[in-house]
Design a protein around this motif. Sequence first.
Motif, PDB file in Angstrom:
ATOM      1  N   ARG A   1       0.845  -1.208   0.000  1.00 18.19           N
ATOM      2  CA  ARG A   1       0.000   0.000   0.000  1.00 18.19           C
ATOM      3  C   ARG A   1       0.873   1.248   0.000  1.00 18.19           C
ATOM      4  NH1 ARG A   1      -3.177  -2.093  -2.559  1.00 18.19           N
ATOM      5  NH2 ARG A   1      -4.229  -0.063  -2.545  1.00 18.19           N
TER       6      ARG A   1
ATOM      7  N   ASP B   1      -0.977   4.697  -1.137  1.00 20.46           N
ATOM      8  CA  ASP B   1      -2.292   4.633  -0.493  1.00 20.46           C
ATOM      9  C   ASP B   1      -2.138   5.140   0.946  1.00 20.46           C
ATOM     10  OD1 ASP B   1      -4.719   3.993   0.674  1.00 20.46           O
ATOM     11  OD2 ASP B   1      -4.849   1.991  -0.216  1.00 20.46           O
ATOM     12  N   MET B   2      -2.232   6.450   1.103  1.00 18.77           N
ATOM     13  CA  MET B   2      -1.963   7.095   2.382  1.00 18.77           C
ATOM     14  C   MET B   2      -2.867   6.580   3.501  1.00 18.77           C
ATOM     15  SD  MET B   2      -0.233   9.424   4.102  1.00 18.77           S
ATOM     16  CE  MET B   2       0.429  10.632   2.949  1.00 18.77           C
ATOM     17  N   GLU B   3      -4.142   6.451   3.241  1.00 21.66           N
ATOM     18  CA  GLU B   3      -5.093   6.047   4.276  1.00 21.66           C
ATOM     19  C   GLU B   3      -4.761   4.665   4.826  1.00 21.66           C
ATOM     20  OE1 GLU B   3      -9.944   5.477   4.912  1.00 21.66           O
ATOM     21  OE2 GLU B   3      -9.139   6.257   3.021  1.00 21.66           O
ATOM     22  N   ALA B   4      -4.554   3.688   3.924  1.00 21.92           N
ATOM     23  CA  ALA B   4      -4.260   2.337   4.369  1.00 21.92           C
ATOM     24  C   ALA B   4      -2.895   2.259   5.048  1.00 21.92           C
ATOM     25  CB  ALA B   4      -4.315   1.373   3.187  1.00 21.92           C
TER      26      ALA B   4
ATOM     27  N   VAL C   1      -1.130   4.683   6.679  1.00 22.10           N
ATOM     28  CA  VAL C   1      -1.132   5.317   8.002  1.00 22.10           C
ATOM     29  C   VAL C   1      -1.915   4.481   9.008  1.00 22.10           C
ATOM     30  CG1 VAL C   1      -1.915   7.333   9.302  1.00 22.10           C
ATOM     31  CG2 VAL C   1      -0.794   7.639   7.082  1.00 22.10           C
ATOM     32  N   ALA C   2      -3.010   3.874   8.548  1.00 19.22           N
ATOM     33  CA  ALA C   2      -3.819   3.050   9.452  1.00 19.22           C
ATOM     34  C   ALA C   2      -3.046   1.846   9.963  1.00 19.22           C
ATOM     35  CB  ALA C   2      -5.085   2.587   8.729  1.00 19.22           C
TER      36      ALA C   2
END
Length: 502
Positions: A370, A375-378, A380-381
């Motif tokens: 990711r 894919d920043m959201e995935a 960082v999560a």
Amino acid sequence: MRWQGRGGLAAWTLATGMALVGMPAQAQRLGLLEAVQLDGQLVYKLPPGGGKPAPVLREVTGGALYQRLQRESNEGLLRTLLAMDAAAQRTAGVQNIQPTWLLNAEEDGGFARRGFWLRGKGGEQWQAEPYVDLPVDEASVEDGGFEEIFAHELGHVFLRRLLPHLPEGYSRTPHGSPVVTDEATAFDEGFATHMQGLVRRYTHNARLRAFDQGLRWKPLTSLWQSNTDRELRLQGMRQNLFVHAQLPITGTDALRLRRDLSSMFDRSRLKNGNQMLASEGFIATVFYQAQLTGAEGESTLPARYQPLFDALRQLNGQPLKPSTHLLPALVQATPDAALRKSLAHWLVNLSYGATVRPTLSQQVAQLAERGQLGDMEAFVAGLKPLRSELAKLADQAADDPARLTAGLAESIWLLNAASPIEAGKDKLPLTLDLNTAEAEHLRTLPGVGPATAAKLVASREQYGPFRSLVDFCERGELPPGTATLLEQMREAALAAGPYSRE
């Protein structure tokens, strides 16, 4: 380790003389040797008690090269390297510290050897000491190439002094920074390689510093394999590249070579734990980070390395075998609590837990995918929970180093005489470990085609290492009778035994 060429880099100007604060006034002596020849042939004699013939050498005590090396021994980084060798000798129990011997060799290459006859006025005296066998001239001293290569070979000398029981491994594949061989070869070469990182960090040599910073680049020369390997070993060590799976060089010929020598890495995939410990590049990364992170200065290096030297000596007292997981074993053997914790933490974090809990490193690979796609959201999560798990795993391993091998399996070595490999001037049968071999290697086995090889690698990545030949055959759904052929290859590997490298 074999090196190409005498001069490597262009000439450089010496840094100004620079005393090292805290270093002894009298530096450890560098003894320069040359080979004795008779009618143009090198002279050899059997050592006391028999064995392999050893060279007859004489000490050089004059000339321009000798004077230049003496200056380096008193003013350059070489002074610190020699002080470290003196510390290694003391740790090994040497009562009367011997010179650090350097044989100015005729043939290209660099080797750490042991045992020679020293010819003097009183005759020839046997010296059971290790020594560095390396071509050297004033140009190679000028350009910093000598300093870097000598440090690499001196790393081997340290191990010969402190860890003489280091076993030999089963792999016959020529080693290199991106190549997966076996744990014994990787430990030996990885330790030596991290010494090059030490030199690049502390060198007084302005030209070597400029080369390290990419300011002496020349068209095309960086494309030659040995030059690629030289820089890859340094940059890959610093960036932890060797933890990642390689991408084979595109092409349809020499498939194994295209895999082994590739300098391209897939940042979204990781090697498995067995592969990491059989990678000299990865081993170098662990030693480099553990020993040089937070280092206060050049003059502190002998004292900084003393706990590691003590640990290597302690490891030497263990019943070491080719199957020993050497880096985890070193962590367990380390008497210094701070160093033991540091090594455990670096091993877990740099491997992303692959040697301890492969499922965690698989999660890291998924996060890496990711991340590579932006894919920043995935990304960082997943970042915080994975960092937390890694930290917890590292703390647990520091408290109980036996955990460091929980995700590993025993090597399963096979010898395939039908698939020779070139090792210098020789052709050797291919030996491969089913738990480190890639598809290109597995395809050499009977009953294993391209699709089956890919299936076996995928199974190993998803379900973990193979536990036996039977497990390997069942997961690959190999044809009846294949198990018998592979068992014969297994027996052939055991009969051939470990491979002795120069």
